[in-house]
Design an enzyme around this catalytic site. Sequence first.
Site, PDB file in Angstrom:
ATOM      1  N   ASP A  42       4.094   1.363  -4.680  1.00  0.00           N
ATOM      2  CA  ASP A  42       4.179   1.404  -6.144  1.00  0.00           C
ATOM      3  C   ASP A  42       2.932   0.803  -6.794  1.00  0.00           C
ATOM      4  O   ASP A  42       2.915   0.562  -8.003  1.00  0.00           O
ATOM      5  CB  ASP A  42       5.453   0.715  -6.649  1.00  0.00           C
ATOM      6  CG  ASP A  42       5.488  -0.776  -6.334  1.00  0.00           C
ATOM      7  OD1 ASP A  42       4.872  -1.183  -5.324  1.00  0.00           O
ATOM      8  OD2 ASP A  42       6.127  -1.524  -7.083  1.00  0.00           O
ATOM      9  N   SER A  60       8.859   0.001  -3.494  1.00  0.00           N
ATOM     10  CA  SER A  60       7.570  -0.612  -3.151  1.00  0.00           C
ATOM     11  C   SER A  60       7.034  -0.134  -1.797  1.00  0.00           C
ATOM     12  O   SER A  60       6.762   1.041  -1.626  1.00  0.00           O
ATOM     13  CB  SER A  60       7.709  -2.129  -3.220  1.00  0.00           C
ATOM     14  OG  SER A  60       6.468  -2.747  -3.024  1.00  0.00           O
ATOM     15  N   ASP A  69      -0.074  -0.366  -1.860  1.00  0.00           N
ATOM     16  CA  ASP A  69       1.301  -0.180  -1.384  1.00  0.00           C
ATOM     17  C   ASP A  69       1.952   0.952  -2.206  1.00  0.00           C
ATOM     18  O   ASP A  69       1.299   1.559  -3.055  1.00  0.00           O
ATOM     19  CB  ASP A  69       2.089  -1.500  -1.436  1.00  0.00           C
ATOM     20  CG  ASP A  69       2.542  -1.876  -2.829  1.00  0.00           C
ATOM     21  OD1 ASP A  69       1.836  -1.532  -3.799  1.00  0.00           O
ATOM     22  OD2 ASP A  69       3.605  -2.513  -2.969  1.00  0.00           O
ATOM     23  N   ASP A  81       1.365  -2.038  -6.930  1.00  0.00           N
ATOM     24  CA  ASP A  81       1.173  -3.335  -7.578  1.00  0.00           C
ATOM     25  C   ASP A  81       0.328  -4.248  -6.692  1.00  0.00           C
ATOM     26  O   ASP A  81      -0.233  -5.224  -7.158  1.00  0.00           O
ATOM     27  CB  ASP A  81       2.502  -4.014  -7.983  1.00  0.00           C
ATOM     28  CG  ASP A  81       3.483  -4.166  -6.843  1.00  0.00           C
ATOM     29  OD1 ASP A  81       3.223  -3.640  -5.744  1.00  0.00           O
ATOM     30  OD2 ASP A  81       4.528  -4.817  -7.049  1.00  0.00           O
TER      31      ASP A  81
HETATM   32 MG    MG Z   1       4.873  -3.144  -4.448  1.00  0.00          MG
END
Ligand code: MG
Length: 460
Positions: free
Chosen positions: A245, A100, A243, A247
């Site tokens: 990744d 992440s 961010d 999400d």
């Molecule tokens: Mg994330």
Amino acid sequence: MTRLFGTNGIRGVVNQDMNSTLALGIGQAWGTYLKKTVPRPRCAIGTDARLSNHMLKSAITAGFLSTGCDVVDVGLVPTPTLQYTVKEKRFDAGIIITASHNPPQFNGIKGTAHDGTELTKDVEEAIETIYFSQQFALSDWKDVGNYSTWDGAIELYVEGVLSCVDVASIKRQRFHVVLDCGNGAGCLVTPILLKKLGCQVTKMNCEPDGTFPGRHSEPVPENLTLLMKKVSETQASFGVGLDGDADRAIFIDENGSYIWGDKSLSLVGKYITRKKNGGVTVTPVTTSTCFEDVIHQNKGSVIYTKVGSPIVASVMKEHHAMFGGEENGGLIFPAFQYCRDSAMALATILEILATEKRPLSELVAEIPSYEMLKTKIACPNEQKEPIMNLLATEMNDNNKITKVDRTDGLKLYMKDGWVLLRPSGTEPIFRVYVEAKEKQQAERVAIFYKNLVESLMQRA
Ligand code: MG
């Protein structure tokens, strides 16, 4: 038993605690777990842009294959893209190799169930038990799993997001968006999405690069200063920062001002509950009261949960919630999927702007404002529970407290604000969150509780 999974999967520094031996073992344990209920499980795997993505993907894939699970590699994709693919293409499980927003030396393993939602605690514990027992159900030589690749995940996902918003009305507005993907997995998806929504896009850090050369991956204000500057320089409609990744999404208004996650959560919650004339929403106890304010204005209700997106998502599912999410830019749209999703957040903000035909700053200014203060108090792990109990007793005699909520730690409501005292699950500290109408009042409350906890530590 030692825990491997934290709040968001397994994370660690590459080739130290996060290494290929661990990844192989997790693949074998998880494959063994899946084989208990599915004769020939099919798993989808994807990665973010980190340098160790192939190393960990290869190792965990080998583990799954050795237990007779088939693995389909969907390549470099955002976490929500993998989650959506698992759900839509009816995989039995999904694996995303990501850390992440953590620094570049980190990587991690995150899992999803067959419906794309994050693994529940009991499944994680079952996998851990198998991992530590080393009782892997390795397959016979002729039943070893098949490995294949599929490059359709991004298209499937982008089309899915587009199907949830009013594309025509967004296109008509020809928005100008400054997009900062932070060299993360969003680079593969968000530019395509914005183009399909007819937006002019000014790109920043839109090449995937696991060294994160452009900025740190966490979309906090100090990491988005260049994005804020670019938005005001280019007179764009707004900016968005992702961010690692993709999400989570953080928005910057047309003046270049950072919009805190609880404001964007509230703006979207307000829009959705108004459109649906109410409905259930879900958010952790740490979220600002501004969310509850706007939801109640629109005849909606709020369910508070413990901190962590998997718990928010599962409570949403249980209560057929309309909307939910966290105050860090992680928004969950159940009409699409029960996962934090930056592309859905972005598409929805565009739809709100297209409907309202007013600048983002104006819409955000209509959300009530509170002063939130976050601090921590050092406390040895073994003292946490006795102190929580002492605090609870102490509060019974405090006539300033109007309500006590023990969903996660101790949340104490006062006439015009609240304080949340939460023992950290990973560090020897108490996290303290205070919300009040005025900054000075928040500071006063924070100091009072810091002193109180410290004096209780003497007694405990
Ligand atoms: Mg994330």
